[in-house]
Design a protein around this motif. Structure first.
Motif, PDB file in Angstrom:
ATOM      1  N   PRO A  23       0.833  -1.203   0.000  1.00  0.00           N
ATOM      2  CA  PRO A  23       0.000   0.000   0.000  1.00  0.00           C
ATOM      3  C   PRO A  23       0.870   1.255   0.000  1.00  0.00           C
ATOM      4  O   PRO A  23       1.837   1.328   0.762  1.00  0.00           O
ATOM      5  CB  PRO A  23      -0.788  -0.108   1.306  1.00  0.00           C
ATOM      6  CG  PRO A  23      -0.721  -1.549   1.687  1.00  0.00           C
ATOM      7  CD  PRO A  23       0.624  -2.023   1.196  1.00  0.00           C
ATOM      8  N   THR A  24       0.539   2.202  -0.861  1.00  0.00           N
ATOM      9  CA  THR A  24       1.290   3.453  -0.963  1.00  0.00           C
ATOM     10  C   THR A  24       0.395   4.496  -1.629  1.00  0.00           C
ATOM     11  O   THR A  24      -0.402   4.150  -2.511  1.00  0.00           O
ATOM     12  CB  THR A  24       2.574   3.275  -1.792  1.00  0.00           C
ATOM     13  OG1 THR A  24       3.129   4.554  -2.083  1.00  0.00           O
ATOM     14  CG2 THR A  24       2.308   2.544  -3.098  1.00  0.00           C
ATOM     15  N   PRO A  25       0.527   5.771  -1.230  1.00  0.00           N
ATOM     16  CA  PRO A  25      -0.310   6.797  -1.871  1.00  0.00           C
ATOM     17  C   PRO A  25      -0.008   6.924  -3.363  1.00  0.00           C
ATOM     18  O   PRO A  25      -0.807   7.429  -4.130  1.00  0.00           O
ATOM     19  CB  PRO A  25       0.033   8.074  -1.094  1.00  0.00           C
ATOM     20  CG  PRO A  25       1.274   7.785  -0.343  1.00  0.00           C
ATOM     21  CD  PRO A  25       1.350   6.304  -0.156  1.00  0.00           C
ATOM     22  N   GLY A  27       4.369   0.042   4.758  1.00  0.00           N
ATOM     23  CA  GLY A  27       5.382   1.088   4.810  1.00  0.00           C
ATOM     24  C   GLY A  27       4.970   2.158   5.802  1.00  0.00           C
ATOM     25  O   GLY A  27       3.791   2.379   6.036  1.00  0.00           O
ATOM     26  N   VAL A  59      -0.402  -0.367  -4.411  1.00  0.00           N
ATOM     27  CA  VAL A  59      -1.801   0.073  -4.523  1.00  0.00           C
ATOM     28  C   VAL A  59      -2.135   1.184  -3.534  1.00  0.00           C
ATOM     29  O   VAL A  59      -1.565   1.275  -2.448  1.00  0.00           O
ATOM     30  CB  VAL A  59      -2.792  -1.092  -4.270  1.00  0.00           C
ATOM     31  CG1 VAL A  59      -2.783  -2.099  -5.389  1.00  0.00           C
ATOM     32  CG2 VAL A  59      -2.551  -1.759  -2.934  1.00  0.00           C
ATOM     33  N   SER A  60      -3.069   2.044  -3.984  1.00  0.00           N
ATOM     34  CA  SER A  60      -3.556   3.131  -3.119  1.00  0.00           C
ATOM     35  C   SER A  60      -5.032   2.906  -2.824  1.00  0.00           C
ATOM     36  O   SER A  60      -5.786   2.531  -3.724  1.00  0.00           O
ATOM     37  CB  SER A  60      -3.400   4.478  -3.829  1.00  0.00           C
ATOM     38  OG  SER A  60      -4.134   5.484  -3.130  1.00  0.00           O
ATOM     39  N   ILE A  61      -5.422   3.146  -1.563  1.00  0.00           N
ATOM     40  CA  ILE A  61      -6.857   2.990  -1.246  1.00  0.00           C
ATOM     41  C   ILE A  61      -7.582   4.322  -1.377  1.00  0.00           C
ATOM     42  O   ILE A  61      -8.767   4.423  -1.121  1.00  0.00           O
ATOM     43  CB  ILE A  61      -7.094   2.407   0.165  1.00  0.00           C
ATOM     44  CG1 ILE A  61      -6.537   3.307   1.255  1.00  0.00           C
ATOM     45  CG2 ILE A  61      -6.544   0.991   0.268  1.00  0.00           C
ATOM     46  CD1 ILE A  61      -7.045   2.944   2.644  1.00  0.00           C
ATOM     47  N   GLY A  62      -6.855   5.373  -1.763  1.00  0.00           N
ATOM     48  CA  GLY A  62      -7.546   6.654  -1.951  1.00  0.00           C
ATOM     49  C   GLY A  62      -6.567   7.805  -1.958  1.00  0.00           C
ATOM     50  O   GLY A  62      -5.418   7.653  -1.524  1.00  0.00           O
ATOM     51  N   TYR A  64      -5.462  10.330  -0.286  1.00  0.00           N
ATOM     52  CA  TYR A  64      -5.215  11.034   0.975  1.00  0.00           C
ATOM     53  C   TYR A  64      -3.981  10.386   1.580  1.00  0.00           C
ATOM     54  O   TYR A  64      -3.561   9.293   1.173  1.00  0.00           O
ATOM     55  CB  TYR A  64      -6.401  10.917   1.936  1.00  0.00           C
ATOM     56  CG  TYR A  64      -7.098   9.594   1.868  1.00  0.00           C
ATOM     57  CD1 TYR A  64      -8.300   9.446   1.167  1.00  0.00           C
ATOM     58  CD2 TYR A  64      -6.528   8.452   2.445  1.00  0.00           C
ATOM     59  CE1 TYR A  64      -8.912   8.211   1.066  1.00  0.00           C
ATOM     60  CE2 TYR A  64      -7.150   7.221   2.342  1.00  0.00           C
ATOM     61  CZ  TYR A  64      -8.340   7.105   1.659  1.00  0.00           C
ATOM     62  OH  TYR A  64      -8.945   5.881   1.550  1.00  0.00           O
ATOM     63  N   VAL A  65      -3.376  11.043   2.537  1.00  0.00           N
ATOM     64  CA  VAL A  65      -2.120  10.527   3.087  1.00  0.00           C
ATOM     65  C   VAL A  65      -2.343   9.979   4.498  1.00  0.00           C
ATOM     66  O   VAL A  65      -2.880  10.667   5.355  1.00  0.00           O
ATOM     67  CB  VAL A  65      -1.031  11.629   3.116  1.00  0.00           C
ATOM     68  CG1 VAL A  65       0.285  11.051   3.656  1.00  0.00           C
ATOM     69  CG2 VAL A  65      -0.827  12.190   1.715  1.00  0.00           C
ATOM     70  N   LEU A  66      -1.995   8.710   4.687  1.00  0.00           N
ATOM     71  CA  LEU A  66      -2.073   8.072   6.005  1.00  0.00           C
ATOM     72  C   LEU A  66      -0.680   8.100   6.635  1.00  0.00           C
ATOM     73  O   LEU A  66       0.299   8.449   5.974  1.00  0.00           O
ATOM     74  CB  LEU A  66      -2.531   6.619   5.833  1.00  0.00           C
ATOM     75  CG  LEU A  66      -3.850   6.428   5.067  1.00  0.00           C
ATOM     76  CD1 LEU A  66      -4.060   4.967   4.721  1.00  0.00           C
ATOM     77  CD2 LEU A  66      -5.015   6.978   5.861  1.00  0.00           C
ATOM     78  N   GLY A 118       0.671   5.324   7.846  1.00  0.00           N
ATOM     79  CA  GLY A 118       1.323   4.066   7.466  1.00  0.00           C
ATOM     80  C   GLY A 118       0.371   3.173   6.698  1.00  0.00           C
ATOM     81  O   GLY A 118      -0.821   3.471   6.569  1.00  0.00           O
ATOM     82  N   GLY A 119       0.889   2.056   6.221  1.00  0.00           N
ATOM     83  CA  GLY A 119       0.103   1.168   5.374  1.00  0.00           C
ATOM     84  C   GLY A 119      -0.832   0.234   6.110  1.00  0.00           C
ATOM     85  O   GLY A 119      -1.655  -0.441   5.481  1.00  0.00           O
ATOM     86  N   ALA A 140      -4.517   0.705   5.481  1.00  0.00           N
ATOM     87  CA  ALA A 140      -4.815   0.320   4.098  1.00  0.00           C
ATOM     88  C   ALA A 140      -4.886  -1.201   3.980  1.00  0.00           C
ATOM     89  O   ALA A 140      -5.764  -1.744   3.295  1.00  0.00           O
ATOM     90  CB  ALA A 140      -3.742   0.874   3.161  1.00  0.00           C
TER      91      ALA A 140
HETATM   92  N1  LIG Z   1      -0.750   7.281   2.742  1.00  0.00           N
HETATM   93  C1  LIG Z   1      -0.074   6.102   2.917  1.00  0.00           C
HETATM   94  C2  LIG Z   1       1.081   6.034   3.724  1.00  0.00           C
HETATM   95  C3  LIG Z   1       1.737   4.833   3.904  1.00  0.00           C
HETATM   96  C4  LIG Z   1       1.257   3.685   3.269  1.00  0.00           C
HETATM   97  C5  LIG Z   1       0.111   3.737   2.481  1.00  0.00           C
HETATM   98  C6  LIG Z   1      -0.562   4.932   2.297  1.00  0.00           C
HETATM   99  C7  LIG Z   1      -1.767   4.968   1.435  1.00  0.00           C
HETATM  100  C8  LIG Z   1      -2.348   3.891   0.780  1.00  0.00           C
HETATM  101  N2  LIG Z   1      -3.411   4.367   0.110  1.00  0.00           N
HETATM  102  C9  LIG Z   1      -3.501   5.678   0.338  1.00  0.00           C
HETATM  103  O1  LIG Z   1      -2.487   6.067   1.164  1.00  0.00           O
END
Ligand SMILES: Nc1ccccc1-c1cnco1
Length: 253
Positions: free
Chosen positions: A94-96, A120, A142-145, A147-149, A151-152, A155
């Motif tokens: 998972p990553t933005p 991550g 993959v990104s779930i949306g 916006y910034v979280l 951590g993963g 997600a």
């Molecule tokens: N913002 C994040 C920071 C760290 C790991 C994943 C994400 C993420 C995943 N989908 C949207 O954001």
């Protein structure tokens, strides 16, 4: 399905063992193992991150630690490999900056025998970890949306729930997944409104058609309200939806 999750906050994934998913695990429909990334550190401080090359804010997760962790967790055959297969897992990161995680991707993942999730933190994981892993297994960022979280982990919870509910036997009534928003049987549209008893609540009544017993009319009403809601909230979903003349008449109203 076997799921492995590598994270520096293993307790964050505890809710995966609750409710529906917990029951699926108890019934052997799903196997979940969570691994603490710090188990693969070698220094007294158990460091998992370092300053980014090129400068800038935040920290980047170290390749050595992740490399050793994924070598161990993704080993096939190995402790985690389902049915001791020599087929590697699909690694999901998972990553933005990833491709959008959608219902279609959830359905893709639900066909996989083994998924490994890399959580991550900070400013992400050193890119060479992804590039190295991709040399021996399919890797999906993959990104779930948008916006910034922090951590993963959150997600991963979202992805695992969306995937696990599609596995045979997990949902009490498999038919309910067929009528979900974004599902093929709804042409990828949003679901319309739902109602239950009482017939009138705070002077608000359930639409008469839903109490008519006329199933054709009820099906039409549900399709019409799905079209209207999709048009109002997510018009871009209509671009890929297969609409017939009756559907288009609703949208032209
Ligand atoms: N913002 C994040 C920071 C760290 C790991 C994943 C994400 C993420 C995943 N989908 C949207 O954001």
């Amino acid at each position: 399905m076997r799921i492995d999750v590598v994270t520096i906050f293993p307790d964050y994934l505890a809710p995966l063992r609750e409710a529906l998913l917990g029951k699926a695990i108890d019934r052997g429909l799903l196997e979940v193992a969570v691994h603490d990334l710090r188990g693969w550190t070698h220094d007294v401080h158990k460091a998992v991150d370092d300053s980014p090359y090129g400068g800038g804010p935040g920290m980047v997760m170290k390749p050595q630690v992740w490399g050793d962790a994924l070598d161990a967790v993704c080993a096939s055959p190995g402790a985690g490999a389902p049915q001791d297969t020599d087929t590697p897992p699909r690694l999901v990161v998972p990553t933005p900056s990833g491709r959008p995680f959608t219902q279609a991707v959830a359905e893709e993942y639900a066909e996989e025998p083994w998924l490994v999730f890399a959580c991550g933190r900070y400013e992400g994981i050193d890119q060479r970890v992804i590039d190295d892993a991709a040399r021996r297994m399919p890797v999906d960022e993959v990104s779930i949306g948008d916006y910034v979280l922090v951590g993963g982990e959150v997600a991963v919870m979202v992805i695992v729930e969306a995937v696990a509910r599609l596995l045979p036997g997990v949902l009490g009534n498999p038919a309910s997944a067929k009528q979900d928003s974004f599902s093929a049987s709804l042409s990828g549209l949003l679901e319309g409104p739902s109602y239950t008893r009482p017939e009138v609540w705070r002077d608000l009544a359930v639409p008469d058609v839903l109490r008519s017993g006329n199933h054709a009319a009820i099906e039409r009403w549900r399709r019409d309200t799905a079209l209207e809601r999709t048009f109002a909230r997510r018009p871009e979903l209509l671009d890929d939806a297969e609409l017939d003349a009756a559907d288009r008449a609703v949208l032209d109203r």
